[in-house]
Design a protein around this motif. Structure first.
Motif: not given
Ligand SMILES: Cc1cc2nc3c(=O)[nH]c(=O)nc-3n(C[C@H](O)[C@H](O)[C@H](O)COP(=O)(O)O)c2cc1C
Length: 284
Positions: A113, A200, A240
């Motif tokens: 995301w 998130s 989500i």
């Molecule tokens: C709405 C949303 C926006 C996000 N935006 C970014 C982003 O701009 N850059 C990034 O590196 N990760 C982004 N993420 C990823 C989150 O950092 C990541 O989901 C969280 O750290 C949990 O790690 P996992 O997805 O590996 O379980 C986003 C996640 C969500 C749900």
């Protein structure tokens, strides 16, 4: 069932992938994604739409210009979620976009995301945005690079466990001060756990869920909007959470429905920062 594999397995497998193999994606997989997005777009009652963006023929520097330095590397594909500035519907957007993420996971593709960390203006120039449309969220897709985490779902989950808040912070019984135990959650243990495992923004895990008899009330417990983002992040995250909770409940054969309770129907008194959004009413 929404997917041909278990949504719980897909949830456990998914992680944010930021470094990809420099590899062309199998055209059959791209075709499946196109179809999935088309079906979502056709069934959509909001102004959101989703499209696959293919940069196979782009020069290297043009691809790099779409990804911000040191965030996403290696892939030339993304899925773009487009919304309307005047008619935002973040909750359903979050719900749909997370389904897309889980579908890509089912196809063996990595995702991440991205709400902020990409060149929104540069990308918009390649798109035919009309009226009040803007690029809301995107995800790169592709093959994850030399991941040491290619391990079964359970191990992946153990690996991730440290980055998730404990049950007692997220889930509550009757009153916010009272934590909900896994036993008290009963059949809803897994739907709740899948919310806990969800992605998130900034990994803030803003969800707070209060169980009251057959009802599960969903709140955002921390700051929700940020000036530098074009959307209300908390609402997207509620979408989500709805996606993970509802699809897992369905997979377990549980029945229920969503209802946004009116002010007079809300019997709970809340900590200052909590904001109420929606309730799942179990009808099993
Ligand atoms: C709405 C949303 C926006 C996000 N935006 C970014 C982003 O701009 N850059 C990034 O590196 N990760 C982004 N993420 C990823 C989150 O950092 C990541 O989901 C969280 O750290 C949990 O790690 P996992 O997805 O590996 O379980 C986003 C996640 C969500 C749900």
């Amino acid at each position: 069932m929404e997917f041909s594999r278990s949504v719980m397995d897909l949830t456990k497998e998914r992680v944010s992938v930021r470094t990809y193999e420099e590899q062309i994606i199998d055209p059959e997989k791209l075709g499946k994604i196109e179809n999935y997005l088309q079906k979502l777009n056709e069934g959509n009652t909001t102004k959101d739409r989703y499209l696959l963006f293919n940069m196979e023929n782009f020069k290297d520097e043009d691809v790099k210009n779409i990804w911000k330095p040191n965030v996403i590397k290696g892939t030339r594909y993304c899925i773009i979620g487009i919304s309307d500035k005047k008619e935002m519907s973040e909750i359903s957007f979050g719900y749909d976009f997370e389904k897309i993420i889980l579908y890509a996971t089912e196809l063996g593709l990595g995702t991440c995301w991205l709400g902020g960390a990409f060149n929104r203006d540069g990308l918009s120039k390649h798109l035919n945005l009309n009226g009040e449309e803007f690029v809301n969220i995107i995800t790169p897709i592709g093959y994850e690079k030399d991941s040491f985490r290619f391990m079964p779902g359970a191990m992946n989950l153990a690996f991730r466990a440290k980055s998730r808040k404990p049950w007692k912070v997220l889930f509550h019984h009757n009153v916010p001060e009272n934590p909900l135990s896994e036993e008290e959650a009963g059949d809803y243990k897994e739907p709740l756990e899948m919310v806990r495992q969800a992605p998130s923004g900034f990994n803030r895990q803003p969800w707070r869920i209060l169980k009251e008899n057959q009802k599960f009330h969903f709140f955002i417990g921390i700051r929700s909007s940020y000036g530098f983002l074009p959307h209300d992040l908390g609402k997207i995250e509620i979408g989500i959470a709805k996606c993970h909770f509802e699809l897992t409940a369905k997979e377990k054969g549980l029945k229920g429905r969503w209802k946004a309770l009116g002010d007079h129907e809300q019997s709970f008194s809340l900590p200052n920062k909590w904001k109420y959004y929606i309730t799942w009413i179990d009808e099993s």
